[in-house]
Design a protein around this motif. Structure first.
Motif, PDB file in Angstrom:
ATOM      1  N   CYS A  22     -91.021-110.905  48.541  1.00  0.00           N
ATOM      2  CA  CYS A  22     -91.634-112.120  47.979  1.00  0.00           C
ATOM      3  C   CYS A  22     -90.746-112.858  46.994  1.00  0.00           C
ATOM      4  N   LEU A  23     -89.616-112.276  46.630  1.00  0.00           N
ATOM      5  CA  LEU A  23     -88.634-112.875  45.721  1.00  0.00           C
ATOM      6  C   LEU A  23     -89.120-113.004  44.280  1.00  0.00           C
ATOM      7  N   ARG A  24     -90.158-112.246  43.919  1.00  0.00           N
ATOM      8  CA  ARG A  24     -90.621-112.246  42.531  1.00  0.00           C
ATOM      9  C   ARG A  24     -90.042-111.047  41.789  1.00  0.00           C
ATOM     10  N   SER A  25     -89.974-111.149  40.454  1.00  0.00           N
ATOM     11  CA  SER A  25     -89.555-110.019  39.629  1.00  0.00           C
ATOM     12  C   SER A  25     -90.744-109.060  39.483  1.00  0.00           C
ATOM     13  N   LEU A  26     -90.462-107.851  39.029  1.00  0.00           N
ATOM     14  CA  LEU A  26     -91.548-106.891  38.799  1.00  0.00           C
ATOM     15  C   LEU A  26     -92.541-107.426  37.778  1.00  0.00           C
ATOM     16  N   ASP A  27     -92.050-108.086  36.740  1.00  0.00           N
ATOM     17  CA  ASP A  27     -92.946-108.661  35.734  1.00  0.00           C
ATOM     18  C   ASP A  27     -93.852-109.728  36.340  1.00  0.00           C
ATOM     19  N   GLU A  28     -93.294-110.565  37.200  1.00  0.00           N
ATOM     20  CA  GLU A  28     -94.096-111.611  37.849  1.00  0.00           C
ATOM     21  C   GLU A  28     -95.131-111.008  38.791  1.00  0.00           C
ATOM     22  N   ILE A  29     -94.748-109.963  39.506  1.00  0.00           N
ATOM     23  CA  ILE A  29     -95.684-109.294  40.416  1.00  0.00           C
ATOM     24  C   ILE A  29     -96.836-108.682  39.621  1.00  0.00           C
ATOM     25  N   ALA A  30     -96.491-107.981  38.539  1.00  0.00           N
ATOM     26  CA  ALA A  30     -97.513-107.317  37.721  1.00  0.00           C
ATOM     27  C   ALA A  30     -98.454-108.321  37.051  1.00  0.00           C
ATOM     28  N   ALA A  31     -97.935-109.467  36.653  1.00  0.00           N
ATOM     29  CA  ALA A  31     -98.736-110.449  35.916  1.00  0.00           C
ATOM     30  C   ALA A  31     -99.460-111.440  36.807  1.00  0.00           C
ATOM     31  N   TRP A  32     -99.174-111.450  38.097  1.00  0.00           N
ATOM     32  CA  TRP A  32     -99.673-112.505  38.994  1.00  0.00           C
ATOM     33  C   TRP A  32    -101.173-112.775  38.838  1.00  0.00           C
ATOM     34  N   GLY A  33    -101.977-111.772  38.847  1.00  0.00           N
ATOM     35  CA  GLY A  33    -103.429-111.943  38.765  1.00  0.00           C
ATOM     36  C   GLY A  33    -103.916-112.468  37.423  1.00  0.00           C
ATOM     37  N   ARG A  34    -103.111-112.337  36.393  1.00  0.00           N
ATOM     38  CA  ARG A  34    -103.486-112.814  35.059  1.00  0.00           C
ATOM     39  C   ARG A  34    -102.926-114.204  34.749  1.00  0.00           C
ATOM     40  N   LEU A  35    -102.004-114.676  35.563  1.00  0.00           N
ATOM     41  CA  LEU A  35    -101.405-115.987  35.324  1.00  0.00           C
ATOM     42  C   LEU A  35    -102.366-117.104  35.711  1.00  0.00           C
ATOM     43  N   ASP A  36    -102.276-118.210  34.992  1.00  0.00           N
ATOM     44  CA  ASP A  36    -103.101-119.357  35.382  1.00  0.00           C
ATOM     45  C   ASP A  36    -102.463-120.010  36.612  1.00  0.00           C
ATOM     46  N   PRO A  37    -103.237-120.784  37.359  1.00  0.00           N
ATOM     47  CA  PRO A  37    -102.713-121.399  38.587  1.00  0.00           C
ATOM     48  C   PRO A  37    -101.444-122.223  38.392  1.00  0.00           C
ATOM     49  N   GLN A  38    -101.324-122.883  37.249  1.00  0.00           N
ATOM     50  CA  GLN A  38    -100.130-123.685  36.991  1.00  0.00           C
ATOM     51  C   GLN A  38     -98.889-122.787  36.901  1.00  0.00           C
ATOM     52  N   ALA A  39     -98.990-121.656  36.235  1.00  0.00           N
ATOM     53  CA  ALA A  39     -97.875-120.714  36.125  1.00  0.00           C
ATOM     54  C   ALA A  39     -97.549-120.110  37.494  1.00  0.00           C
ATOM     55  N   GLN A  40     -98.575-119.806  38.282  1.00  0.00           N
ATOM     56  CA  GLN A  40     -98.348-119.284  39.629  1.00  0.00           C
ATOM     57  C   GLN A  40     -97.607-120.306  40.486  1.00  0.00           C
ATOM     58  N   ARG A  41     -97.999-121.565  40.389  1.00  0.00           N
ATOM     59  CA  ARG A  41     -97.329-122.619  41.165  1.00  0.00           C
ATOM     60  C   ARG A  41     -95.873-122.799  40.730  1.00  0.00           C
ATOM     61  N   ALA A  42     -95.609-122.625  39.444  1.00  0.00           N
ATOM     62  CA  ALA A  42     -94.230-122.734  38.949  1.00  0.00           C
ATOM     63  C   ALA A  42     -93.353-121.643  39.560  1.00  0.00           C
ATOM     64  N   ILE A  43     -93.886-120.433  39.653  1.00  0.00           N
ATOM     65  CA  ILE A  43     -93.149-119.335  40.289  1.00  0.00           C
ATOM     66  C   ILE A  43     -92.932-119.651  41.758  1.00  0.00           C
ATOM     67  N   LEU A  44     -93.984-120.078  42.444  1.00  0.00           N
ATOM     68  CA  LEU A  44     -93.869-120.399  43.869  1.00  0.00           C
ATOM     69  C   LEU A  44     -92.828-121.491  44.110  1.00  0.00           C
ATOM     70  N   ALA A  45     -92.762-122.469  43.233  1.00  0.00           N
ATOM     71  CA  ALA A  45     -91.805-123.562  43.393  1.00  0.00           C
ATOM     72  C   ALA A  45     -90.364-123.086  43.245  1.00  0.00           C
ATOM     73  N   ASP A  46     -90.157-122.018  42.479  1.00  0.00           N
ATOM     74  CA  ASP A  46     -88.805-121.507  42.247  1.00  0.00           C
ATOM     75  C   ASP A  46     -88.341-120.527  43.327  1.00  0.00           C
ATOM     76  N   LEU A  47     -89.256-119.979  44.099  1.00  0.00           N
ATOM     77  CA  LEU A  47     -88.899-118.947  45.082  1.00  0.00           C
ATOM     78  C   LEU A  47     -87.804-119.357  46.064  1.00  0.00           C
TER      79      LEU A  47
END
Length: 71
Positions: A26-51
């Motif tokens: 998925c090209l995410r870091s371990l921290d991003e994977i662990a935090a995914w469910g707690r992130l707000d949609p805007q933060a999730q979209r920012a990660i998706l945009a960088d992938l």
């Protein structure tokens, strides 16, 4: 209007690239994977945009290693 969370980019290929620290699936870091469910949609979209820009960060030789779940 509800700010619905985007779908997780997880593709069930969990293998962390030693050189970059990113999951090869998925090209995410371990921290991003662990935090995914707690992130707000805007933060999730920012990660998706960088992938798409992260593929070049993967180590060349480690891309052929088996996923961690098979070790």
């Amino acid at each position: 209007m509800t700010d619905a969370p985007p779908q997780s980019p997880c593709v069930k290929l969990c293998a962390i690239d030693a050189g970059s620290g990113l999951c090869r699936g998925c090209l995410r870091s371990l921290d991003e994977i662990a935090a995914w469910g707690r992130l707000d949609p805007q933060a999730q979209r920012a990660i998706l945009a960088d992938l798409p820009h992260r593929t070049a960060r993967l180590s060349g030789s480690s891309q052929d290693a088996p996923p961690l779940s098979r070790r």
